[in-house]
Design a protein around this motif. Structure first.
Motif, PDB file in Angstrom:
ATOM      1  N   SER A   1      -5.698   2.325   0.253  1.00 10.62           N
ATOM      2  CA  SER A   1      -5.368   1.017  -0.315  1.00 10.62           C
ATOM      3  C   SER A   1      -3.863   0.859  -0.493  1.00 10.62           C
ATOM      4  O   SER A   1      -3.333  -0.255  -0.419  1.00 10.62           O
ATOM      5  CB  SER A   1      -6.076   0.829  -1.658  1.00 10.62           C
TER       6      SER A   1
ATOM      7  N   THR B   1      -1.497   2.140   1.553  1.00  7.56           N
ATOM      8  CA  THR B   1      -0.925   1.792   2.856  1.00  7.56           C
ATOM      9  C   THR B   1      -1.276   0.359   3.242  1.00  7.56           C
ATOM     10  O   THR B   1      -0.469  -0.340   3.860  1.00  7.56           O
ATOM     11  CB  THR B   1      -1.415   2.762   3.940  1.00  7.56           C
ATOM     12  N   THR B   2      -2.477  -0.074   2.872  1.00  8.79           N
ATOM     13  CA  THR B   2      -2.844  -1.467   3.142  1.00  8.79           C
ATOM     14  C   THR B   2      -1.931  -2.418   2.384  1.00  8.79           C
ATOM     15  O   THR B   2      -1.479  -3.438   2.916  1.00  8.79           O
ATOM     16  CB  THR B   2      -4.306  -1.708   2.744  1.00  8.79           C
ATOM     17  N   ALA B   3      -1.633  -2.070   1.123  1.00  8.70           N
ATOM     18  CA  ALA B   3      -0.745  -2.910   0.321  1.00  8.70           C
ATOM     19  C   ALA B   3       0.664  -2.937   0.904  1.00  8.70           C
ATOM     20  O   ALA B   3       1.331  -3.980   0.915  1.00  8.70           O
ATOM     21  CB  ALA B   3      -0.709  -2.404  -1.120  1.00  8.70           C
TER      22      ALA B   3
ATOM     23  N   GLU C   1     -10.935   8.270   5.051  1.00  5.39           N
ATOM     24  CA  GLU C   1      -9.916   7.311   5.471  1.00  5.39           C
ATOM     25  C   GLU C   1      -8.501   7.745   5.130  1.00  5.39           C
ATOM     26  O   GLU C   1      -7.527   7.116   5.563  1.00  5.39           O
ATOM     27  CB  GLU C   1     -10.185   5.943   4.840  1.00  5.39           C
TER      28      GLU C   1
ATOM     29  N   ASP D   1     -10.286   1.117  -6.290  1.00  4.39           N
ATOM     30  CA  ASP D   1     -11.178   2.000  -5.535  1.00  4.39           C
ATOM     31  C   ASP D   1     -10.677   3.440  -5.481  1.00  4.39           C
ATOM     32  O   ASP D   1     -11.297   4.285  -4.814  1.00  4.39           O
ATOM     33  CB  ASP D   1     -11.374   1.481  -4.110  1.00  4.39           C
ATOM     34  N   ASP D   2      -9.551   3.733  -6.138  1.00  4.75           N
ATOM     35  CA  ASP D   2      -8.982   5.089  -6.152  1.00  4.75           C
ATOM     36  C   ASP D   2      -8.732   5.630  -4.745  1.00  4.75           C
ATOM     37  O   ASP D   2      -8.807   6.842  -4.517  1.00  4.75           O
ATOM     38  CB  ASP D   2      -9.897   6.063  -6.913  1.00  4.75           C
ATOM     39  N   SER D   3      -8.426   4.782  -3.814  1.00  2.00           N
ATOM     40  CA  SER D   3      -8.251   5.203  -2.428  1.00  2.00           C
ATOM     41  C   SER D   3      -6.786   5.134  -2.027  1.00  2.00           C
ATOM     42  O   SER D   3      -6.125   4.101  -2.206  1.00  2.00           O
ATOM     43  CB  SER D   3      -9.085   4.323  -1.487  1.00  2.00           C
TER      44      SER D   3
ATOM     45  N   ALA E   1      -4.587   6.940   6.798  1.00  2.00           N
ATOM     46  CA  ALA E   1      -3.588   6.314   5.929  1.00  2.00           C
ATOM     47  C   ALA E   1      -2.296   7.124   5.906  1.00  2.00           C
ATOM     48  O   ALA E   1      -1.195   6.571   5.919  1.00  2.00           O
ATOM     49  CB  ALA E   1      -4.147   6.163   4.518  1.00  2.00           C
TER      50      ALA E   1
ATOM     51  N   THR F   1       1.856   8.305  -7.583  1.00  2.00           N
ATOM     52  CA  THR F   1       0.430   8.108  -7.840  1.00  2.00           C
ATOM     53  C   THR F   1      -0.030   9.151  -8.849  1.00  2.00           C
ATOM     54  O   THR F   1       0.454  10.287  -8.862  1.00  2.00           O
ATOM     55  CB  THR F   1      -0.397   8.254  -6.547  1.00  2.00           C
TER      56      THR F   1
ATOM     57  N   LEU G   1      -5.257   1.057  -8.623  1.00  2.00           N
ATOM     58  CA  LEU G   1      -6.185   1.050  -7.495  1.00  2.00           C
ATOM     59  C   LEU G   1      -7.610   0.999  -8.027  1.00  2.00           C
ATOM     60  O   LEU G   1      -8.078   1.939  -8.667  1.00  2.00           O
ATOM     61  CB  LEU G   1      -5.993   2.303  -6.637  1.00  2.00           C
TER      62      LEU G   1
END
Length: 389
Positions: free
Chosen positions: A151, A153-155, A15, A146-148, A19, A109, A144
């Motif tokens: 997430s 970009t979703t935020a 994913e 889920d360490d993704s 992103a 990050t 995060l």
């Protein structure tokens, strides 16, 4: 004697590429800052889409040591793809400081203890919750689970959506204030002895008809184009020029509509201004038309402000059912104020004919059509500017 070879393969998550593409569309620049070898960093960056050019800018920690602040600023000022490899925690801090010196909003990050200084110094530090160290998590603002990377970009999309919803909320509430104020001013300048809308009617609109739709706008789903525009400037105020212009545009249309129905009703009666009293049936009908006009136009206004540029028909009228229910409640409350004798006595209103409601609905539809035309012009201008480039 060769006994064997051991290799480790830690592929990027599937994913991440989407992103990264979303970040590009949103105007978010991604700079890879890593302790890995430049070849390893470039291979990973190409895999996830951070690097697309044939020759991205690559700098190592040794090269960064040779640069002074102005040289580092010049390196970061290049808007192209940039990879910083074999760097130390001190290098990461220098990069964050240099970007902030240029007025950038910096998100960092990281998962290790060596990332903690940069995470702490950035505008927002994002640590890995599953694989990150305790030091990194303590230094970060966001963790995060889920360490993704997706997430993040979703935020960002959710944050932009919340900000947009706040603006919609404000545009919706403040635009009808113009429709409440302008008729009073117009009646004063026209020499009409009475007010077109009373204080108790305004209170009924503000508390009875506007609260629920405004709350429903606050829960508006995310627009599909929320990640297709650049970040807003840091100095931009909530009541920006665009927001104030939209408030005046929508509020002005509502004000013209309610003024038109009020004075049309007054003039059609043939009664002289000086002969009007609070108990004149025509006057009670006229102020009822004003209140109902504001309520009905606000229903269409709520539909209009749901999107910034996208047509509300394309967004779907049923995608926010709470807004429709809240609008219907407001209109139902207005009907009760118009027809129920106990409420007529409180609000000094009169029953409206079906033709009156049809006229008010036509004015509301005109407001929605005008706003749709404005959005079309914005979309057309944006498409033309892209085509020109």
């Amino acid at each position: 004697t060769l006994l064997g070879l051991a290799g480790m393969y830690d592929p990027p998550r599937p994913e991440v590429r989407n992103a990264v593409d979303a970040c590009r569309r949103a105007g978010i620049r991604i700079i890879m800052v890593t302790g890995d070898h430049p070849l390893t960093a470039e291979a990973v960056a190409r895999r996830v889409g951070i690097v697309r050019e044939s020759a991205p800018a690559v700098a190592t920690g040794t090269q960064l040591d040779a640069l002074d602040d102005s040289g580092l600023d010049a390196l970061l000022a290049n808007s192209g793809e940039l990879l910083l490899c074999r760097v130390s925690p001190e290098h990461k801090m220098r990069v964050v400081t240099a970007l902030q010196r240029r007025g950038e909003v910096v998100a960092v990050t990281g998962d290790g203890a060596n990332d903690a200084p940069a995470l702490k110094h950035a505008d927002i530090g994002v640590a890995m919750g599953a694989s990150g160290t305790d030091v990194a998590r303590e230094a970060a603002v966001m963790v995060l689970l889920d360490d993704s990377f997706a997430s993040i970009t979703t935020a960002v999309g959710l944050g932009r959506s919340v900000y947009r919803n706040i603006r919609k909320f404000l545009i919706y509430l403040f635009s009808h204030n113009i429709a409440e104020l302008v008729p009073i001013l117009a009646a004063t300048f026209a020499g009409f002895p009475l007010v077109p809308i009373t204080a108790v009617q305004i209170l009924a609109i503000d508390l009875g008809s506007d609260v629920l739709p405004a709350l429903a706008l606050g829960a508006e789903p995310m627009e599909p184009d929320v990640m297709n525009s650049p970040p807003r400037p840091r100095q931009e105020r909530l009541f920006s020029t665009a927001v104030m212009g939209r408030i005046l545009f929508l509020g002005g249309i509502q004000a013209l509509g309610v003024c038109a129905v009020f004075f049309w009703h007054i003039h059609a009666s043939g009664i002289a201004y000086a002969d009007f009293t609070k108990d004149t049936p025509v006057y009670r009908e006229a102020i009822t038309m004003v209140q109902a006009g504001i309520v009905v136009s606000q229903f269409f206004n709520a539909l209009a402000v749901r999107t910034d540029r996208q047509s509300v028909l394309r967004a779907g009228l049923l995608t926010n059912p709470w807004l429709l229910l809240a609008g219907c409640f407001g209109i139902g409350l207005m009907a009760a104020i118009s027809y129920a004798p106990p409420l007529q006595a409180v609000f000094h209103t009169a029953p409206l004919a079906p033709a009156d409601w049809a006229v008010l609905a036509a004015f509301g539809a005109l407001l929605l059509a005008a706003e749709e035309l404005r959005k079309w012009a914005l979309r057309h201008r944006r498409t033309s500017s892209k085509g020109g480039r």
